[in-house]
Design a protein around this motif. Structure first.
Motif, PDB file in Angstrom:
ATOM      1  N   SER A  21      -4.047   5.237  -6.888  1.00 26.40           N
ATOM      2  CA  SER A  21      -4.651   4.817  -5.609  1.00 26.40           C
ATOM      3  C   SER A  21      -5.999   4.702  -5.282  1.00 26.40           C
ATOM      4  O   SER A  21      -6.537   4.070  -4.738  1.00 26.40           O
ATOM      5  CB  SER A  21      -3.895   5.972  -4.193  1.00 26.40           C
ATOM      6  OG  SER A  21      -2.601   5.582  -4.229  1.00 26.40           O
ATOM      7  N   THR A  37      -1.706   9.515  -6.537  1.00 27.47           N
ATOM      8  CA  THR A  37      -3.023   9.435  -5.989  1.00 27.47           C
ATOM      9  C   THR A  37      -4.087   9.050  -6.700  1.00 27.47           C
ATOM     10  O   THR A  37      -5.102   8.297  -6.198  1.00 27.47           O
ATOM     11  CB  THR A  37      -3.107  10.959  -5.567  1.00 27.47           C
ATOM     12  OG1 THR A  37      -2.198  11.380  -4.711  1.00 27.47           O
ATOM     13  CG2 THR A  37      -4.598  11.046  -4.594  1.00 27.47           C
ATOM     14  N   SER A  49       4.897   9.534   3.084  1.00 21.25           N
ATOM     15  CA  SER A  49       4.394   8.194   2.930  1.00 21.25           C
ATOM     16  C   SER A  49       5.368   7.199   3.269  1.00 21.25           C
ATOM     17  O   SER A  49       4.774   6.165   4.101  1.00 21.25           O
ATOM     18  CB  SER A  49       3.821   8.203   1.604  1.00 21.25           C
ATOM     19  OG  SER A  49       3.042   9.174   1.190  1.00 21.25           O
ATOM     20  N   LEU A 101      -3.077   7.026   3.134  1.00 21.61           N
ATOM     21  CA  LEU A 101      -3.240   8.342   2.445  1.00 21.61           C
ATOM     22  C   LEU A 101      -3.419   9.642   3.332  1.00 21.61           C
ATOM     23  O   LEU A 101      -2.634  10.511   3.186  1.00 21.61           O
ATOM     24  CB  LEU A 101      -4.315   8.330   1.308  1.00 21.61           C
ATOM     25  CG  LEU A 101      -4.138   7.427   0.144  1.00 21.61           C
ATOM     26  CD1 LEU A 101      -5.451   7.366  -0.799  1.00 21.61           C
ATOM     27  CD2 LEU A 101      -3.333   8.175  -0.870  1.00 21.61           C
ATOM     28  N   ILE A 126       0.756  -1.109  -0.073  1.00 22.49           N
ATOM     29  CA  ILE A 126       0.030  -0.021   0.029  1.00 22.49           C
ATOM     30  C   ILE A 126       0.949   1.218   0.027  1.00 22.49           C
ATOM     31  O   ILE A 126       0.437   2.285  -0.655  1.00 22.49           O
ATOM     32  CB  ILE A 126      -0.902  -0.001   1.191  1.00 22.49           C
ATOM     33  CG1 ILE A 126      -1.979  -0.990   1.043  1.00 22.49           C
ATOM     34  CG2 ILE A 126      -1.657   1.562   1.085  1.00 22.49           C
ATOM     35  CD1 ILE A 126      -3.024  -1.295   2.191  1.00 22.49           C
ATOM     36  N   LEU A 171      -5.914   1.465   3.143  1.00 27.90           N
ATOM     37  CA  LEU A 171      -5.263   2.419   2.085  1.00 27.90           C
ATOM     38  C   LEU A 171      -5.945   3.958   2.198  1.00 27.90           C
ATOM     39  O   LEU A 171      -4.923   5.016   2.186  1.00 27.90           O
ATOM     40  CB  LEU A 171      -5.844   2.029   0.642  1.00 27.90           C
ATOM     41  CG  LEU A 171      -5.733   2.897  -0.544  1.00 27.90           C
ATOM     42  CD1 LEU A 171      -4.140   2.870  -0.920  1.00 27.90           C
ATOM     43  CD2 LEU A 171      -6.305   2.217  -1.686  1.00 27.90           C
ATOM     44  N   ASN A 223      -8.603   1.755  -4.804  1.00 33.44           N
ATOM     45  CA  ASN A 223      -9.500   1.780  -3.710  1.00 33.44           C
ATOM     46  C   ASN A 223     -10.833   1.525  -4.524  1.00 33.44           C
ATOM     47  O   ASN A 223     -11.750   0.816  -3.889  1.00 33.44           O
ATOM     48  CB  ASN A 223      -9.584   3.386  -3.115  1.00 33.44           C
ATOM     49  CG  ASN A 223     -10.509   3.175  -2.230  1.00 33.44           C
ATOM     50  OD1 ASN A 223     -10.813   2.719  -1.079  1.00 33.44           O
ATOM     51  ND2 ASN A 223     -11.713   4.164  -2.727  1.00 33.44           N
ATOM     52  N   ILE A 246       1.976   1.972  -3.461  1.00 35.92           N
ATOM     53  CA  ILE A 246       0.778   2.351  -4.349  1.00 35.92           C
ATOM     54  C   ILE A 246       0.397   3.756  -4.059  1.00 35.92           C
ATOM     55  O   ILE A 246       0.420   4.729  -5.079  1.00 35.92           O
ATOM     56  CB  ILE A 246      -0.312   1.592  -3.906  1.00 35.92           C
ATOM     57  CG1 ILE A 246      -0.282   0.255  -4.819  1.00 35.92           C
ATOM     58  CG2 ILE A 246      -1.701   2.005  -4.752  1.00 35.92           C
ATOM     59  CD1 ILE A 246      -1.291  -0.626  -4.405  1.00 35.92           C
ATOM     60  N   ILE A 247       0.350   4.342  -2.813  1.00 34.75           N
ATOM     61  CA  ILE A 247       0.221   5.755  -2.428  1.00 34.75           C
ATOM     62  C   ILE A 247       1.360   6.608  -2.850  1.00 34.75           C
ATOM     63  O   ILE A 247       1.196   7.885  -3.031  1.00 34.75           O
ATOM     64  CB  ILE A 247      -0.287   5.812  -0.842  1.00 34.75           C
ATOM     65  CG1 ILE A 247       0.700   5.378  -0.264  1.00 34.75           C
ATOM     66  CG2 ILE A 247      -1.554   4.865  -0.666  1.00 34.75           C
ATOM     67  CD1 ILE A 247       0.420   5.902   1.162  1.00 34.75           C
TER      68      ILE A 247
END
Length: 421
Positions: A212, A209, A398, A365, A201, A361, A216, A204-205
């Motif tokens: 992501s 965005t 992040s 974020l 995750i 997730l 999601n 991914i983030i």
């Protein structure tokens, strides 16, 4: 607190060298007294403070992205537990009214977040709102509490993913983890699956965005599909008599067995199931049209989730009389003892697993954007505020929080028996 002050450190960051840091540290009392009561302005947050990040976050999100993120952040695995506990102990069948009341309260709170996010479309969420309203010092404590809340709750959530996944496939939680000798009991279980989930995750983030949001959306769609499946199965297998008749005649009966007090007590308990929509406000800086998209996205997600929760509450209340509901595993326990229906418990486990991933997730974020904006205010090193020029995401924040999260939840103490879902 970190500031740029030519008089104290030659215009450099307080963390640029040990000598500069010691000089800045000696000036802490005067700087603290000056900044503690200082209040930022909307124009400063939108211009000077944002400029600290260098690059700007790319505006790629629309209202449907925000609705997906809001649903993903709210509808986690907790609803499968909270519903049963509130029904059994507080509200009985009227738990559906409790969810409606809690949803209304969440919607009113969402309106407040929406108003601030439209007025101040930056990534800081509650931290920025308090900074321009009450000043630096309250904002500092708010930001610190938010970061701690996100990290600790995400640690627990990521470890629960293993438990629900094990339930879905009939594998004991102990087989997913290994024990490290020499550490205190409860802190000696390493969960490599949870670590892997957090790392994936985090990647991914960091990448995008927008991507992501797409991930999601996919996971949230699967999760909602599983929820609708559980709802339909509850209506098929359930009995409307359970909405008013307990299994034990000596227990209070009727749709409101515990009266109005029970309904509001249940609402207070299930309100926790709505936590997560606040993380959507941290995406305000990445929304194409904040004035239009934020109100629809935040309020729309709360409204949709309220409908889902109410349907789940009715379904569960029809499955069993309220005094027979397992407060820890209401849906799984309702099907576990029925011949030919045990497989539904596996579906519940799979659906809960998707819910954990989406809520994790969205929370990750949100926590990265909080840390980014706190870095912009120089309360922490502004390295956290840097935006990557290629991905337009706060990669430093992040990565740091994702790594820190892995280290913490590898040894976190489980507060409940993970094998009982």
């Amino acid at each position: 607190m970190e500031v740029q002050s030519s008089s104290n450190n030659g215009g450099h960051s307080s963390f640029s060298s040990l000598r500069v840091y010691l000089n800045s540290l000696s000036a802490t009392p005067s700087r603290l007294s000056r900044r503690a009561i200082s209040v930022s302005t909307s124009s400063d947050e939108m211009s000077r403070v944002r400029a600290v990040s260098g690059e700007q976050m790319r505006r790629t999100l629309r209202w449907y992205d925000l609705i997906g993120l809001g649903i993903g952040g709210m509808v986690g695995a907790g609803v499968f537990v909270t519903t049963g506990r509130a029904s059994r102990l507080d509200a009985g069948p009227s738990i559906v009214v409790s969810y409606a009341i809690a949803g209304l309260c969440a919607l009113l709170s969402a309106f407040c977040y929406t108003e601030f996010a439209v007025h101040l479309p930056v990534a800081g969420g509650a931290f920025s709102y308090i900074r321009i309203t009450f000043g630096e010092f309250p904002a500092f404590f708010t930001g610190a509490n938010l970061i701690m809340d996100y990290v600790m709750s995400n640690a627990a959530v990521s470890r629960s993913f293993t438990a629900y996944l094990g339930t879905a496939f009939g594998i004991s939680t102990s087989k997913w983890r290994f024990v490290v000798s020499g550490l205190p009991k409860g802190f000696n279980e390493i969960d490599p699956v949870a670590v892997l989930v957090v790392l994936v995750i985090t990647v991914i983030i960091c990448c995008s965005t927008r991507e992501s949001s797409k991930v999601n959306m996919i996971m949230t769609a699967f999760h909602i599909a599983f929820i609708f499946f559980v709802i339909v199965m509850g209506f098929i297998k359930g009995d409307s008599k359970n909405l008013s008749s307990p299994a034990n005649p000596e227990h209070p009966s009727g749709f409101f067995p515990f009266g109005a007090a029970g309904v509001f007590n249940g609402a207070a308990m299930v309100y926790l199931s709505y936590i997560g929509y606040d993380a959507v406000s941290t995406m305000a800086e990445e929304v194409e049209n904040p004035v239009k998209d934020i109100p629809v996205g935040v309020s729309g997600s709360v409204a949709i989730v309220t409908v889902l929760y109410c349907l789940m509450a009715v379904s569960m209340s029809m499955l069993l009389p309220y005094d027979m509901i397992d407060p820890e595993a209401p849906f799984s326990a309702a099907f576990r003892g029925s011949n030919g229906w045990e497989w539904v418990t596996k579906v519940v486990g799979i659906g809960a697993s998707f819910g954990i991933l989406t809520s994790l997730l969205v929370a990750m974020l949100g926590q990265a954007r909080y840390m980014c904006v706190i870095g912009r205010s120089r309360v922490v090193p502004f390295w956290f505020a840097k935006i990557h020029p290629k991905t337009s995401t706060p990669v430093n924040a992040s990565t740091f929080l994702g790594t820190f999260l892995c280290l913490i939840h590898s040894f976190i103490l489980l507060l409940s028996n993970s094998d009982e879902i």
